[in-house]
Design a protein around this motif. Structure first.
Motif, PDB file in Angstrom:
ATOM      1  N   ILE A  99       0.835  -1.204   0.000  1.00  0.00           N
ATOM      2  CA  ILE A  99       0.000   0.000   0.000  1.00  0.00           C
ATOM      3  C   ILE A  99       0.871   1.256   0.000  1.00  0.00           C
ATOM      4  CG2 ILE A  99      -1.656   1.326   1.375  1.00  0.00           C
ATOM      5  CD1 ILE A  99      -2.927  -1.381   2.167  1.00  0.00           C
ATOM      6  N   ILE A 100       1.917   1.263   0.794  1.00  0.00           N
ATOM      7  CA  ILE A 100       2.832   2.419   0.808  1.00  0.00           C
ATOM      8  C   ILE A 100       3.486   2.593  -0.563  1.00  0.00           C
ATOM      9  CG2 ILE A 100       4.997   3.327   1.771  1.00  0.00           C
ATOM     10  CD1 ILE A 100       4.124   2.084   4.460  1.00  0.00           C
ATOM     11  N   THR A 101       3.852   1.495  -1.205  1.00  0.00           N
ATOM     12  CA  THR A 101       4.448   1.566  -2.550  1.00  0.00           C
ATOM     13  C   THR A 101       3.463   2.168  -3.547  1.00  0.00           C
ATOM     14  OG1 THR A 101       5.849  -0.336  -2.069  1.00  0.00           O
ATOM     15  CG2 THR A 101       5.520   0.197  -4.389  1.00  0.00           C
ATOM     16  N   ILE A 102       2.204   1.779  -3.461  1.00  0.00           N
ATOM     17  CA  ILE A 102       1.177   2.341  -4.353  1.00  0.00           C
ATOM     18  C   ILE A 102       1.017   3.842  -4.104  1.00  0.00           C
ATOM     19  CG2 ILE A 102      -1.295   2.328  -4.908  1.00  0.00           C
ATOM     20  CD1 ILE A 102      -1.244  -0.713  -4.244  1.00  0.00           C
ATOM     21  N   ILE A 103       0.956   4.234  -2.837  1.00  0.00           N
ATOM     22  CA  ILE A 103       0.817   5.660  -2.500  1.00  0.00           C
ATOM     23  C   ILE A 103       2.013   6.444  -3.020  1.00  0.00           C
ATOM     24  CG2 ILE A 103       0.728   7.314  -0.587  1.00  0.00           C
ATOM     25  CD1 ILE A 103      -0.859   5.119   0.985  1.00  0.00           C
ATOM     26  N   ASP A 104       3.222   5.927  -2.803  1.00  0.00           N
ATOM     27  CA  ASP A 104       4.425   6.602  -3.301  1.00  0.00           C
ATOM     28  C   ASP A 104       4.406   6.732  -4.820  1.00  0.00           C
ATOM     29  OD1 ASP A 104       5.462   7.045  -0.808  1.00  0.00           O
ATOM     30  OD2 ASP A 104       6.896   5.384  -0.877  1.00  0.00           O
ATOM     31  N   ALA A 105       3.935   5.706  -5.513  1.00  0.00           N
ATOM     32  CA  ALA A 105       3.879   5.756  -6.975  1.00  0.00           C
ATOM     33  C   ALA A 105       2.968   6.888  -7.433  1.00  0.00           C
ATOM     34  CB  ALA A 105       3.390   4.418  -7.534  1.00  0.00           C
ATOM     35  N   TYR A 106       1.854   7.080  -6.774  1.00  0.00           N
ATOM     36  CA  TYR A 106       0.947   8.177  -7.129  1.00  0.00           C
ATOM     37  C   TYR A 106       1.555   9.536  -6.788  1.00  0.00           C
ATOM     38  CZ  TYR A 106      -3.105   5.328  -8.359  1.00  0.00           C
ATOM     39  OH  TYR A 106      -3.965   4.472  -8.987  1.00  0.00           O
ATOM     40  N   THR A 113      -3.059  10.104 -11.011  1.00  0.00           N
ATOM     41  CA  THR A 113      -3.839  10.908 -10.072  1.00  0.00           C
ATOM     42  C   THR A 113      -4.627   9.997  -9.146  1.00  0.00           C
ATOM     43  OG1 THR A 113      -5.675  11.056 -11.633  1.00  0.00           O
ATOM     44  CG2 THR A 113      -4.082  12.869 -11.644  1.00  0.00           C
ATOM     45  N   PHE A 114      -4.814  10.451  -7.952  1.00  0.00           N
ATOM     46  CA  PHE A 114      -5.638   9.728  -6.995  1.00  0.00           C
ATOM     47  C   PHE A 114      -7.110   9.913  -7.351  1.00  0.00           C
ATOM     48  CE2 PHE A 114      -2.694   8.321  -3.875  1.00  0.00           C
ATOM     49  CZ  PHE A 114      -1.700   9.281  -3.749  1.00  0.00           C
ATOM     50  N   ILE A 115      -7.914   8.916  -7.057  1.00  0.00           N
ATOM     51  CA  ILE A 115      -9.364   9.023  -7.210  1.00  0.00           C
ATOM     52  C   ILE A 115      -9.918   9.420  -5.842  1.00  0.00           C
ATOM     53  CG2 ILE A 115     -11.496   7.779  -7.713  1.00  0.00           C
ATOM     54  CD1 ILE A 115      -9.742   5.885  -9.460  1.00  0.00           C
ATOM     55  N   THR A 116     -10.498  10.605  -5.777  1.00  0.00           N
ATOM     56  CA  THR A 116     -11.059  11.096  -4.522  1.00  0.00           C
ATOM     57  C   THR A 116     -12.422  10.464  -4.285  1.00  0.00           C
ATOM     58  OG1 THR A 116      -9.932  13.195  -4.892  1.00  0.00           O
ATOM     59  CG2 THR A 116     -11.643  13.175  -3.224  1.00  0.00           C
ATOM     60  N   MET A 117     -12.661  10.077  -3.041  1.00  0.00           N
ATOM     61  CA  MET A 117     -13.948   9.478  -2.676  1.00  0.00           C
ATOM     62  C   MET A 117     -14.759  10.493  -1.874  1.00  0.00           C
ATOM     63  SD  MET A 117     -12.760   5.642  -1.482  1.00  0.00           S
ATOM     64  CE  MET A 117     -14.437   5.032  -1.256  1.00  0.00           C
ATOM     65  N   SER A 118     -16.034  10.576  -2.167  1.00  0.00           N
ATOM     66  CA  SER A 118     -16.914  11.437  -1.378  1.00  0.00           C
ATOM     67  C   SER A 118     -17.152  10.789  -0.020  1.00  0.00           C
ATOM     68  CB  SER A 118     -18.242  11.645  -2.102  1.00  0.00           C
ATOM     69  OG  SER A 118     -18.963  10.424  -2.130  1.00  0.00           O
ATOM     70  N   GLN A 119     -17.636  11.570   0.913  1.00  0.00           N
ATOM     71  CA  GLN A 119     -17.932  11.033   2.235  1.00  0.00           C
ATOM     72  C   GLN A 119     -19.030   9.967   2.150  1.00  0.00           C
ATOM     73  OE1 GLN A 119     -16.102  11.537   4.872  1.00  0.00           O
ATOM     74  NE2 GLN A 119     -17.358  10.247   6.168  1.00  0.00           N
ATOM     75  N   ASP A 120     -19.992  10.170   1.255  1.00  0.00           N
ATOM     76  CA  ASP A 120     -21.047   9.163   1.074  1.00  0.00           C
ATOM     77  C   ASP A 120     -20.476   7.856   0.533  1.00  0.00           C
ATOM     78  OD1 ASP A 120     -22.975  10.913   1.991  1.00  0.00           O
ATOM     79  OD2 ASP A 120     -23.544  11.599  -0.029  1.00  0.00           O
ATOM     80  N   ALA A 121     -19.521   7.945  -0.397  1.00  0.00           N
ATOM     81  CA  ALA A 121     -18.902   6.738  -0.950  1.00  0.00           C
ATOM     82  C   ALA A 121     -18.091   6.011   0.113  1.00  0.00           C
ATOM     83  CB  ALA A 121     -18.020   7.093  -2.143  1.00  0.00           C
ATOM     84  N   VAL A 122     -17.408   6.768   0.966  1.00  0.00           N
ATOM     85  CA  VAL A 122     -16.654   6.141   2.058  1.00  0.00           C
ATOM     86  C   VAL A 122     -17.615   5.485   3.035  1.00  0.00           C
ATOM     87  CG1 VAL A 122     -15.041   6.542   3.959  1.00  0.00           C
ATOM     88  CG2 VAL A 122     -14.745   7.780   1.806  1.00  0.00           C
ATOM     89  N   GLY A 137     -11.085  18.623   7.069  1.00  0.00           N
ATOM     90  CA  GLY A 137      -9.929  18.762   6.182  1.00  0.00           C
ATOM     91  C   GLY A 137      -9.351  17.469   5.667  1.00  0.00           C
ATOM     92  N   THR A 138      -9.911  16.326   6.058  1.00  0.00           N
ATOM     93  CA  THR A 138      -9.386  15.044   5.607  1.00  0.00           C
ATOM     94  C   THR A 138      -9.957  14.694   4.236  1.00  0.00           C
ATOM     95  OG1 THR A 138      -9.163  14.250   7.866  1.00  0.00           O
ATOM     96  CG2 THR A 138      -9.202  12.572   6.146  1.00  0.00           C
ATOM     97  N   THR A 139      -9.075  14.230   3.344  1.00  0.00           N
ATOM     98  CA  THR A 139      -9.490  13.784   2.018  1.00  0.00           C
ATOM     99  C   THR A 139      -9.268  12.283   1.948  1.00  0.00           C
ATOM    100  OG1 THR A 139      -8.721  15.893   1.113  1.00  0.00           O
ATOM    101  CG2 THR A 139      -9.122  14.124  -0.450  1.00  0.00           C
ATOM    102  N   THR A 140     -10.223  11.584   1.339  1.00  0.00           N
ATOM    103  CA  THR A 140     -10.130  10.131   1.211  1.00  0.00           C
ATOM    104  C   THR A 140      -9.926   9.777  -0.256  1.00  0.00           C
ATOM    105  OG1 THR A 140     -11.589   9.846   3.096  1.00  0.00           O
ATOM    106  CG2 THR A 140     -11.271   7.927   1.683  1.00  0.00           C
TER     107      THR A 140
END
Length: 144
Positions: A99-106, A113-122, A137-140
């Motif tokens: 997971i850390i490797t995937i995050i670093d790659a992005y 680009t990261f795919i942002t999730m809405s609060q409803d989707a989370v 202020g947290t983004t998912t």
């Protein structure tokens, strides 16, 4: 004769005055032997604290893994094998590293680009993760 005695006394006082120690005190410091020389020291390079941290959470109901860091949440959907291996220390650590490797790659590959999730989707994915990531202020982001 008196003249001679006075002259002798004056000459005696003259010599006595020139051979006396002065009234000011001066202490001479005499050192014997060798002493180490003091080289100019350069300041050592100062290392600064470096830290980074992720908090990982596993939701066994949805087989999702959450990695949170500062004001970012990353949700990863595990495959069948990962869902089994996450229950061992080695499997958990391998998944966390992946997971850390995937995050670093992005982060380091600007074309991704990261795919942002809405609060409803989370919330639909995991109520536990929605609670953890529902901070001001947290983004998912969805990783896969």
């Amino acid at each position: 004769m008196i003249f001679t005695i006075i002259l002798c006394c004056m000459v005696g006082q003259y010599f006595a005055a020139t051979t006396m120690n002065p009234t000011t005190k001066h202490h001479a410091h005499h050192h014997t032997g060798t002493h180490p020389t003091h080289a100019h020291r350069t300041r050592p390079t100062v290392e600064h604290w470096v830290s980074d941290s992720f908090v990982f959470r596993y939701d066994p109901n949805t087989h999702l893994m959450l990695a949170s860091q500062h004001q970012k949440c990353f949700i990863y959907t595990m495959n069948g094998q990962e869902s089994t291996e996450v229950h061992t220390p080695h499997g958990l650590h391998e998944l966390e590293k992946s997971i850390i490797t995937i995050i670093d790659a992005y982060i380091y590959d600007t074309s991704r680009t990261f795919i942002t999730m809405s609060q409803d989707a989370v919330m639909a994915a995991s109520k536990t993760f929605a609670h953890l990531c529902n901070k001001n202020g947290t983004t998912t982001f969805k990783l896969n």
